[in-house]
Design a protein around this motif. Structure first.
Motif, PDB file in Angstrom:
ATOM      1  N   ARG A  66      66.643  64.902   7.676  1.00  0.00           N
ATOM      2  CA  ARG A  66      67.208  64.675   9.006  1.00  0.00           C
ATOM      3  C   ARG A  66      68.721  64.851   9.065  1.00  0.00           C
ATOM      4  O   ARG A  66      69.307  64.778  10.144  1.00  0.00           O
ATOM      5  N   THR A  67      69.360  65.050   7.931  1.00  0.00           N
ATOM      6  CA  THR A  67      70.783  65.363   7.899  1.00  0.00           C
ATOM      7  C   THR A  67      70.988  66.592   7.027  1.00  0.00           C
ATOM      8  O   THR A  67      70.130  66.942   6.205  1.00  0.00           O
ATOM      9  N   THR A  68      72.151  67.230   7.192  1.00  0.00           N
ATOM     10  CA  THR A  68      72.439  68.397   6.361  1.00  0.00           C
ATOM     11  C   THR A  68      72.479  68.013   4.894  1.00  0.00           C
ATOM     12  O   THR A  68      71.999  68.762   4.029  1.00  0.00           O
ATOM     13  N   GLY A  69      73.037  66.835   4.599  1.00  0.00           N
ATOM     14  CA  GLY A  69      73.083  66.373   3.212  1.00  0.00           C
ATOM     15  C   GLY A  69      71.700  66.208   2.619  1.00  0.00           C
ATOM     16  O   GLY A  69      71.456  66.604   1.469  1.00  0.00           O
ATOM     17  N   GLU A  70      70.778  65.634   3.386  1.00  0.00           N
ATOM     18  CA  GLU A  70      69.410  65.460   2.893  1.00  0.00           C
ATOM     19  C   GLU A  70      68.740  66.814   2.681  1.00  0.00           C
ATOM     20  O   GLU A  70      68.001  67.000   1.702  1.00  0.00           O
ATOM     21  N   LEU A  71      69.002  67.762   3.575  1.00  0.00           N
ATOM     22  CA  LEU A  71      68.409  69.086   3.450  1.00  0.00           C
ATOM     23  C   LEU A  71      68.927  69.794   2.204  1.00  0.00           C
ATOM     24  O   LEU A  71      68.148  70.369   1.420  1.00  0.00           O
ATOM     25  N   VAL A  72      70.251  69.749   1.986  1.00  0.00           N
ATOM     26  CA  VAL A  72      70.846  70.389   0.810  1.00  0.00           C
ATOM     27  C   VAL A  72      70.322  69.742  -0.471  1.00  0.00           C
ATOM     28  O   VAL A  72      69.948  70.431  -1.431  1.00  0.00           O
ATOM     29  N   ASP A  73      70.282  68.417  -0.495  1.00  0.00           N
ATOM     30  CA  ASP A  73      69.801  67.713  -1.692  1.00  0.00           C
ATOM     31  C   ASP A  73      68.347  68.052  -1.990  1.00  0.00           C
ATOM     32  O   ASP A  73      67.961  68.258  -3.159  1.00  0.00           O
ATOM     33  N   ALA A  74      67.522  68.108  -0.942  1.00  0.00           N
ATOM     34  CA  ALA A  74      66.096  68.404  -1.134  1.00  0.00           C
ATOM     35  C   ALA A  74      65.908  69.810  -1.685  1.00  0.00           C
ATOM     36  O   ALA A  74      65.083  70.033  -2.593  1.00  0.00           O
ATOM     37  N   LEU A  75      66.682  70.761  -1.175  1.00  0.00           N
ATOM     38  CA  LEU A  75      66.561  72.139  -1.649  1.00  0.00           C
ATOM     39  C   LEU A  75      67.024  72.268  -3.094  1.00  0.00           C
ATOM     40  O   LEU A  75      66.342  72.905  -3.922  1.00  0.00           O
ATOM     41  N   ARG A  76      68.150  71.690  -3.413  1.00  0.00           N
ATOM     42  CA  ARG A  76      68.639  71.770  -4.793  1.00  0.00           C
ATOM     43  C   ARG A  76      67.671  71.098  -5.761  1.00  0.00           C
ATOM     44  O   ARG A  76      67.462  71.584  -6.886  1.00  0.00           O
ATOM     45  N   ASP A  77      67.047  70.018  -5.318  1.00  0.00           N
ATOM     46  CA  ASP A  77      66.095  69.318  -6.177  1.00  0.00           C
ATOM     47  C   ASP A  77      64.867  70.187  -6.447  1.00  0.00           C
ATOM     48  O   ASP A  77      64.441  70.340  -7.599  1.00  0.00           O
ATOM     49  N   VAL A  78      64.295  70.773  -5.381  1.00  0.00           N
ATOM     50  CA  VAL A  78      63.081  71.559  -5.569  1.00  0.00           C
ATOM     51  C   VAL A  78      63.386  72.854  -6.317  1.00  0.00           C
ATOM     52  O   VAL A  78      62.571  73.336  -7.124  1.00  0.00           O
ATOM     53  N   TRP A  79      64.573  73.427  -6.116  1.00  0.00           N
ATOM     54  CA  TRP A  79      64.937  74.640  -6.845  1.00  0.00           C
ATOM     55  C   TRP A  79      65.147  74.373  -8.326  1.00  0.00           C
ATOM     56  O   TRP A  79      64.892  75.238  -9.165  1.00  0.00           O
ATOM     57  N   SER A  80      65.587  73.174  -8.648  1.00  0.00           N
ATOM     58  CA  SER A  80      65.819  72.847 -10.058  1.00  0.00           C
ATOM     59  C   SER A  80      64.521  72.740 -10.840  1.00  0.00           C
ATOM     60  O   SER A  80      64.504  72.905 -12.065  1.00  0.00           O
ATOM     61  N   THR A  81      63.420  72.480 -10.150  1.00  0.00           N
ATOM     62  CA  THR A  81      62.125  72.339 -10.814  1.00  0.00           C
ATOM     63  C   THR A  81      61.387  73.664 -10.935  1.00  0.00           C
ATOM     64  O   THR A  81      60.454  73.786 -11.733  1.00  0.00           O
ATOM     65  N   GLY A  82      61.784  74.651 -10.097  1.00  0.00           N
ATOM     66  CA  GLY A  82      61.093  75.937 -10.114  1.00  0.00           C
ATOM     67  C   GLY A  82      59.771  75.930  -9.382  1.00  0.00           C
ATOM     68  O   GLY A  82      59.030  76.921  -9.434  1.00  0.00           O
ATOM     69  N   GLU A  83      59.451  74.847  -8.696  1.00  0.00           N
ATOM     70  CA  GLU A  83      58.171  74.781  -7.990  1.00  0.00           C
ATOM     71  C   GLU A  83      58.228  75.591  -6.691  1.00  0.00           C
ATOM     72  O   GLU A  83      59.288  75.980  -6.207  1.00  0.00           O
ATOM     73  N   ARG A  84      57.085  75.847  -6.130  1.00  0.00           N
ATOM     74  CA  ARG A  84      56.997  76.575  -4.874  1.00  0.00           C
ATOM     75  C   ARG A  84      57.540  75.690  -3.757  1.00  0.00           C
ATOM     76  O   ARG A  84      57.363  74.472  -3.766  1.00  0.00           O
ATOM     77  N   TRP A  85      58.187  76.337  -2.780  1.00  0.00           N
ATOM     78  CA  TRP A  85      58.801  75.561  -1.715  1.00  0.00           C
ATOM     79  C   TRP A  85      58.745  76.313  -0.394  1.00  0.00           C
ATOM     80  O   TRP A  85      58.570  77.522  -0.358  1.00  0.00           O
ATOM     81  N   LEU A  86      58.948  75.575   0.680  1.00  0.00           N
ATOM     82  CA  LEU A  86      58.989  76.151   2.016  1.00  0.00           C
ATOM     83  C   LEU A  86      59.763  75.216   2.915  1.00  0.00           C
ATOM     84  O   LEU A  86      59.555  74.000   2.893  1.00  0.00           O
ATOM     85  N   VAL A  87      60.672  75.775   3.710  1.00  0.00           N
ATOM     86  CA  VAL A  87      61.311  74.985   4.760  1.00  0.00           C
ATOM     87  C   VAL A  87      60.579  75.269   6.066  1.00  0.00           C
ATOM     88  O   VAL A  87      60.184  76.400   6.348  1.00  0.00           O
ATOM     89  N   LEU A  88      60.399  74.230   6.867  1.00  0.00           N
ATOM     90  CA  LEU A  88      59.604  74.341   8.090  1.00  0.00           C
ATOM     91  C   LEU A  88      60.349  73.691   9.242  1.00  0.00           C
ATOM     92  O   LEU A  88      60.759  72.538   9.148  1.00  0.00           O
ATOM     93  N   GLY A  89      60.548  74.470  10.319  1.00  0.00           N
ATOM     94  CA  GLY A  89      61.174  73.938  11.519  1.00  0.00           C
ATOM     95  C   GLY A  89      60.105  73.624  12.541  1.00  0.00           C
ATOM     96  O   GLY A  89      59.380  72.646  12.448  1.00  0.00           O
ATOM     97  N   GLY A  90      59.963  74.509  13.542  1.00  0.00           N
ATOM     98  CA  GLY A  90      58.952  74.285  14.570  1.00  0.00           C
ATOM     99  C   GLY A  90      57.576  74.790  14.204  1.00  0.00           C
ATOM    100  O   GLY A  90      56.603  74.515  14.905  1.00  0.00           O
ATOM    101  N   GLY A  91      57.467  75.559  13.115  1.00  0.00           N
ATOM    102  CA  GLY A  91      56.161  76.045  12.674  1.00  0.00           C
ATOM    103  C   GLY A  91      55.531  77.044  13.619  1.00  0.00           C
ATOM    104  O   GLY A  91      54.305  77.182  13.660  1.00  0.00           O
ATOM    105  N   SER A  92      56.371  77.791  14.354  1.00  0.00           N
ATOM    106  CA  SER A  92      55.844  78.645  15.415  1.00  0.00           C
ATOM    107  C   SER A  92      55.618  80.091  15.011  1.00  0.00           C
ATOM    108  O   SER A  92      55.096  80.870  15.795  1.00  0.00           O
ATOM    109  N   ASN A  93      55.990  80.472  13.822  1.00  0.00           N
ATOM    110  CA  ASN A  93      55.877  81.881  13.436  1.00  0.00           C
ATOM    111  C   ASN A  93      55.237  82.008  12.060  1.00  0.00           C
ATOM    112  O   ASN A  93      55.652  82.822  11.249  1.00  0.00           O
TER     113      ASN A  93
END
Length: 378
Positions: free
Chosen positions: A28-55
């Motif tokens: 819900r904040t830019t800091g949380e978004l950046v932290d979440a991305l860096r965390d998931v990228w550090s693990t090498g796991e599959r990831w996806l960011v999702l906004g409105g899910g319309s496309n």
């Protein structure tokens, strides 16, 4: 990291299909978004960011990775170096349609024809969203993004994003990976301060859709309201009670073909020249005239043709569905593939494949999917 109980993707996407991810993070904040991305990228796991899910079209299988929900909102008004304009820095999770409404209410022009497009602002540059001849490339100044390869946050000018017809270097096209793996954190637009009175309407496609003459002038609010009415009639404005809106929007791109190819189509086939609007006459002061006048670019301009018309003329009318399938063409618009209540991802994909085959056989045009497909084959 704000991790929550995994939410099925069928509940997070407008097409209402998709399995459950292994993990879901609510940023819900830019800091949380950046932290979440860096965390998931550090693990090498599959990831996806999702906004409105319309496309998006997801497989019904479990998503073996982390889905990060982008919930950041907010608009910051900034000065522009260009007289009569203002810049808006918009957070990635801000509703695009709400942004359009807010700009129109403020008398700012540049995105009013894109009213009713679902999704979030951060997703808009990824596929250079557009409607009725207006595209975000016309107003986009820059984006703030974070790169997967480095984890660094940077500001990138619009000119570096490779913006084209429903594409950019950030988009994951069907059958390929993005040229640049990054996530948009904010978007900066430059809009004209025109107020609430009548203004000229640029673009032949928009004027045609609105039923306006070339010299017509109308208020921004009228343009937005009329576009919303047109989109609603086509089932392109989200409505919980209308299954025609349970879709990913336009499932196929309107093809852009050569003028020579377009000439082989029946005369009634809708088409729009991709030639730029003619420049206004320029008066060059005599003391500044060098004697050189740049030549006009020769050759006929490419032509955009209607995918919906091609689909219907290939024999698949509004409401068409395969026997026993819960996926069908919208009853209002042949370009939308819809979920009639319990459709599976494979039912949607099977309908899309048939449409591609029929149109290619009839007209020699291979329609390209507009949504991003995950673990689904056409």
């Amino acid at each position: 990291m704000p991790e929550i109980t995994p939410v099925p993707l069928s509940q997070l996407t407008t097409l209402r299909v998709g399995g459950t991810p292994q993990r879901t993070v609510d940023a819900r904040t830019t800091g949380e978004l950046v932290d979440a991305l860096r965390d998931v990228w550090s693990t090498g796991e599959r990831w996806l960011v999702l906004g409105g899910g319309s496309n998006l079209l997801f497989s019904d299988d479990e998503f073996d990775g982390t889905v990060i929900l982008v919930r950041t909102t907010g608009i910051e008004r900034l000065p522009s170096p260009n007289p009569g304009h203002v810049r808006l820095k918009v957070q990635a999770g801000h509703s695009w349609d709400d942004l359009v409404a807010q700009t129109v209410a403020a008398g700012l022009s540049g995105i009013e024809a894109m009213a009713g497009i679902p999704g979030t602002t951060g997703a808009a540059p990824i596929q250079n969203v557009g409607a009725y001849g207006q595209e975000i490339v016309e107003t986009l100044v820059e984006v703030e993004l974070i790169d997967e390869s480095t984890g660094d946050v940077s500001v990138v000018p619009a000119s570096d994003l490779g913006l084209g017809l429903r594409t950019s270097v950030l988009k994951k096209h069907y059958g390929s990976v993005p040229e640049r793996s990054a996530v948009i954190l904010s978007v900066t637009l430059e809009l004209a301060q025109v107020g609430h009175g009548a203004v000229p309407v640029r673009g032949t496609q928009l004027r045609s859709a609105l039923g306006l003459d070339a010299d017509a002038a109308v208020p921004l609010a009228w343009i937005r309201e009329t576009v919303l009415e047109i989109r609603a009639r086509k089932g392109m404005v989200l409505d919980e009670g209308d299954q025609d809106t349970w879709s990913a929007g336009s499932f196929f791109q309107n093809p852009v073909v050569s003028a020579q190819f377009a000439a082989t189509l029946p005369a009634e086939a809708p088409r729009w020249s991709m030639a730029p609007e003619p420049e206004a006459d320029r008066v060059i002061p005599l003391d500044q005239f060098t004697g050189f006048v740049p030549p006009r670019v020769g050759g006929p301009a490419p032509v955009k043709i209607s995918a919906a018309w091609l689909i219907e003329q290939a024999g698949m009318r509004k409401g068409f569905r395969l026997p026993g399938s819960q996926a069908s063409l919208s009853t209002k618009h042949a370009l939308a593939l819809t979920n009639r209540g319990r459709a599976t991802a494979e039912e949607v994909a099977a309908l899309a494949r048939l449409i591609q085959q029929r149109v290619q056989s009839e007209f020699g045009v291979l329609l390209q999917p507009e949504p991003v497909l995950f673990d689904v084959e056409l």
